[in-house]
Write an enzyme that holds these catalytic residues in place. Structure first.
Site, mmCIF file in Angstrom:
data_model
loop_
_atom_site.group_PDB
_atom_site.id
_atom_site.type_symbol
_atom_site.label_atom_id
_atom_site.label_comp_id
_atom_site.label_asym_id
_atom_site.label_seq_id
_atom_site.Cartn_x
_atom_site.Cartn_y
_atom_site.Cartn_z
ATOM 1 N N GLY A 129 0.738 -1.272 0.147
ATOM 2 C CA GLY A 129 0.012 0.031 0.003
ATOM 3 C C GLY A 129 0.849 1.305 -0.084
ATOM 4 O O GLY A 129 1.983 1.355 0.507
ATOM 5 N N PRO B 18 1.834 5.138 1.455
ATOM 6 C CA PRO B 18 2.043 5.448 2.479
ATOM 7 C C PRO B 18 0.736 6.106 2.914
ATOM 8 O O PRO B 18 -0.109 6.766 2.241
ATOM 9 C CB PRO B 18 3.082 6.648 2.416
ATOM 10 C CG PRO B 18 4.007 6.328 0.984
ATOM 11 C CD PRO B 18 2.904 5.701 0.266
ATOM 12 N N ASP C 228 5.702 -5.162 7.568
ATOM 13 C CA ASP C 228 4.919 -3.898 7.577
ATOM 14 C C ASP C 228 5.860 -2.901 6.707
ATOM 15 O O ASP C 228 6.706 -2.400 6.989
ATOM 16 C CB ASP C 228 4.647 -3.117 8.627
ATOM 17 C CG ASP C 228 4.161 -1.845 8.740
ATOM 18 O OD1 ASP C 228 3.394 -1.438 7.579
ATOM 19 O OD2 ASP C 228 4.063 -1.097 9.689
ATOM 20 N N ASN D 7 -4.323 10.206 9.405
ATOM 21 C CA ASN D 7 -3.182 9.286 9.391
ATOM 22 C C ASN D 7 -2.044 10.007 9.537
ATOM 23 O O ASN D 7 -1.116 9.801 10.234
ATOM 24 C CB ASN D 7 -3.313 8.145 8.593
ATOM 25 C CG ASN D 7 -2.466 7.077 8.819
ATOM 26 O OD1 ASN D 7 -2.383 6.764 9.906
ATOM 27 N ND2 ASN D 7 -1.661 6.467 7.878
ATOM 28 N N ARG E 67 6.024 12.860 -0.485
ATOM 29 C CA ARG E 67 6.670 11.438 -0.618
ATOM 30 C C ARG E 67 5.595 10.507 -1.175
ATOM 31 O O ARG E 67 5.896 9.615 -2.046
ATOM 32 C CB ARG E 67 7.074 11.284 0.911
ATOM 33 C CG ARG E 67 7.577 9.822 1.049
ATOM 34 C CD ARG E 67 7.836 9.088 2.187
ATOM 35 N NE ARG E 67 8.462 10.080 3.142
ATOM 36 C CZ ARG E 67 9.062 9.951 4.444
ATOM 37 N NH1 ARG E 67 8.591 8.817 5.020
ATOM 38 N NH2 ARG E 67 9.805 10.901 5.047
ATOM 39 N N ARG F 101 -14.555 -0.407 37.325
ATOM 40 C CA ARG F 101 -15.190 -1.457 38.361
ATOM 41 C C ARG F 101 -16.608 -0.922 38.654
ATOM 42 O O ARG F 101 -17.138 0.494 38.481
ATOM 43 C CB ARG F 101 -14.518 -1.702 39.345
ATOM 44 C CG ARG F 101 -13.345 -2.473 39.232
ATOM 45 C CD ARG F 101 -12.762 -3.128 40.280
ATOM 46 N NE ARG F 101 -13.726 -3.884 41.274
ATOM 47 C CZ ARG F 101 -13.301 -4.194 42.306
ATOM 48 N NH1 ARG F 101 -11.946 -3.969 42.727
ATOM 49 N NH2 ARG F 101 -14.085 -5.020 43.261
ATOM 50 N N TYR G 178 -9.298 -18.650 34.273
ATOM 51 C CA TYR G 178 -8.948 -17.377 33.527
ATOM 52 C C TYR G 178 -9.056 -17.794 32.037
ATOM 53 O O TYR G 178 -9.654 -17.004 31.073
ATOM 54 C CB TYR G 178 -7.843 -16.570 33.751
ATOM 55 C CG TYR G 178 -8.269 -15.515 34.917
ATOM 56 C CD1 TYR G 178 -8.652 -14.289 34.430
ATOM 57 C CD2 TYR G 178 -8.262 -15.910 36.120
ATOM 58 C CE1 TYR G 178 -9.006 -13.502 35.518
ATOM 59 C CE2 TYR G 178 -8.468 -14.765 37.379
ATOM 60 C CZ TYR G 178 -9.061 -13.577 36.835
ATOM 61 O OH TYR G 178 -9.284 -12.523 37.792
ATOM 62 N N SER H 101 -12.235 -9.247 37.253
ATOM 63 C CA SER H 101 -11.886 -10.609 36.420
ATOM 64 C C SER H 101 -11.980 -10.217 34.748
ATOM 65 O O SER H 101 -11.279 -10.489 33.960
ATOM 66 C CB SER H 101 -12.523 -11.725 36.826
ATOM 67 O OG SER H 101 -14.020 -11.823 36.507
ATOM 68 N N ARG I 88 -9.645 -7.309 33.630
ATOM 69 C CA ARG I 88 -8.281 -7.977 33.583
ATOM 70 C C ARG I 88 -8.308 -8.488 32.165
ATOM 71 O O ARG I 88 -7.087 -8.148 31.337
ATOM 72 C CB ARG I 88 -7.841 -8.939 34.429
ATOM 73 C CG ARG I 88 -7.874 -8.397 35.889
ATOM 74 C CD ARG I 88 -7.507 -9.314 36.822
ATOM 75 N NE ARG I 88 -7.480 -8.974 38.228
ATOM 76 C CZ ARG I 88 -8.278 -9.333 39.022
ATOM 77 N NH1 ARG I 88 -9.123 -10.056 38.828
ATOM 78 N NH2 ARG I 88 -8.234 -8.678 40.271
#
Length: 496
Positions: free
Chosen positions: A25, A27, A111, A150, A176, A235, A364, A392, A395
């Site tokens: 692609g 830039p 990349d 971007n 560029r 939370r 988990y 939980s 996390r």
């Protein structure tokens, strides 16, 4: 599913072999954003994945754009010195790819622009001869707003333009791009598997994609975008019956007070951040996700009241998958009680708190598998998002966004009264932690019959596992501030 608990003889998953993904692609088309997002997802699945960025290594080897020869980015004939420099960088990247594969890695995302057909053809043939599956991933973008955003948010802040005036840096980068456009060749060859993404997720086209892992890659890429958004984690408020999975109790008076403070702080913080970035908070909707447990979705109620009073755009969604981890027979037990009544299970838990599953409970790992659809929805969501959840669950979601290994999930400290702000960027995420509450539910007096924070700090510090509802005390400390420092440090490393 995060970190599968099995391996094949080769160490590779799903018998998919080794895969090299060549990005293609012009830039500022979102290649880095796509590469880093895909790397995060594959690592979460347990696939050993690495991004090799040609631009990053060019800056490490040769320095910023000011130190490059004038014809480095030009099209046409180049000086022998420039050709030697370009070859030095590309050879280094190719060697890094081979080193990762030889070290047991399964997926490498290269990349780079790879805009010339003959060059990417030669690169694909080189790795194909080594038994590595090659997939070309092209990012096509004709949306000028995406390109401009971007450039301003990512490219001009890179070391290439350190010390430059922003408008001059933007103009230079557009120059560029125009040079590259003169020789760029889009993917038309059908003899290699390829994925073409239009405007970072608007449309996708695939060719010769085969097997489970390659299909999962396509599935993930169908759900991403690069629109600016903020993700908040907090939370739920204190409930009338804490540390009980079976008792789906309502908020305590302190819990209702906490929910009001949370609403005020989130709306104030969000408005400030959006205004700094030139957005009108009233024109952007805030989406709130909670579990179906009372203490979670009731914590979001003040946001709906606020919506009627001041008309901010707020939407609350309850998600069953976001309910807390099931503690099984350990429900309501303190760590000392679990150790006393289930000594064998406790010993196994101490050895591996991520994979351990108490009787009739979830591990988990089980919770991470359950949350995978939520992760995909998290990638799809384009609005600002507040997740009011159980410790939980938070996390697991944080470890995915920040890129922590599965073994660190049980160690993350999620304190009630802290707000974590996460902003996805091209190189990862930027995070800040804020403290807004010190009331009941965060600091507990010993007179109340519960354990004070730090009481277990010298006992089982590395092993205590929150395998019952809302307790976060006594574990190895990995606080929200630590998380912010971790992800911001990783982002700076990627950009340097």
């Amino acid at each position: 599913m995060a970190a599968p608990l099995y391996t094949t003889a080769s160490g590779l998953l799903w018998h998919a072999g080794k895969i090299l993904i060549l990005t293609v692609g012009l830039p500022a088309r979102g290649k880095t954003h796509i590469s880093r997002a895909l790397e995060r997802y594959l690592r979460w699945m347990g696939v050993k994945t690495h991004v090799v960025s040609l631009g990053d290594h060019r800056r490490k080897i040769l320095g910023g754009a000011q130190q490059l020869p004038p014809d480095y980015f030009s099209i046409g004939e180049k000086s022998p010195e420039t050709l030697a420099l370009r070859k030095k960088v590309s050879d280094r990247c190719e060697n890094l790819i081979l080193e990762f594969f030889n070290g047991g890695g399964q997926v490498v995302i290269y990349d780079a622009n790879n805009g010339l057909r003959k060059n990417r053809q030669a690169l694909a043939e080189k790795f194909d001869k080594l038994g590595i599956h090659v997939i070309m991933l092209e990012s096509v973008c004709d949306n000028k707003e995406i390109i401009e955003t971007n450039i301003r948010n990512v490219k001009v802040s890179s070391p290439d333009y350190r010390g430059w005036d922003q408008d001059k840096a933007v103009a230079d980068y557009y120059g560029r791009i125009r040079l590259r456009e003169q020789a760029y060749e889009t993917i038309e060859e059908t003899d290699w598997p390829y994925i073409r993404i239009f405007n970072v997720g608007e449309k996708i086209m695939v060719n010769q994609i085969r097997g489970y892992l390659q299909s999962r890659i396509v599935f993930f890429l169908m759900n991403i975008h690069n629109r600016f958004r903020m993700i908040y984690f907090a939370r739920s408020g204190q409930s009338l019956i804490e540390h009980s999975y079976k008792a789906d109790s309502d908020l305590s008076p302190a819990g209702w007070e906490y929910s009001e403070k949370l609403k005020e702080f989130v709306l104030e913080r969000r408005a400030k951040t959006l205004e700094q970035r030139g957005y009108d908070p009233k024109e952007r909707r805030l989406v709130i996700w909670t579990s179906t447990r009372r203490r979670a979705h009731h914590t979001a109620w003040p946001f709906l009241t606020s919506a009627r009073e001041t008309s901010p755009r707020v939407k609350v969604i309850e998600k069953l998958q976001m309910c807390e981890i099931n503690p099984g027979v350990w429900d309501g037990l303190t760590p000392d009680q679990a150790r006393k009544f289930y000594p064998e299970e406790w010993a196994r838990f101490v050895k591996d708190p991520y994979a351990f599953r108490a009787p009739r409970a979830e591990s988990y790992h089980d919770l991470s598998v359950r949350l995978e659809p939520i992760l995909i929805e998290l990638e799809r969501e384009k609005e600002d998002l507040l997740i009011i959840g159980h410790s939980s669950v938070i996390r697991c979601l944080l470890s995915y966004l920040i890129g922590l290994p599965a073994s660190e999930i049980p160690a993350i400290e999620v304190a009630r009264g802290d707000l974590l702000e996460v902003v996805p960027t091209s190189y990862g995420v930027h995070s800040q932690a804020f403290h807004f509450w010190d009331g009941p539910g965060r600091r507990v007096d010993a007179a109340d019959g519960e354990i004070e924070p730090g009481h277990l700090s010298n006992r089982d510090e590395n092993n205590f596992y929150e395998n019952y509802a809302e307790d976060t005390k006594g574990k190895k400390k990995f606080t929200t501030s630590d998380l912010a420092a971790h992800c911001n440090g990783a982002e700076q490393t990627a950009e340097s």
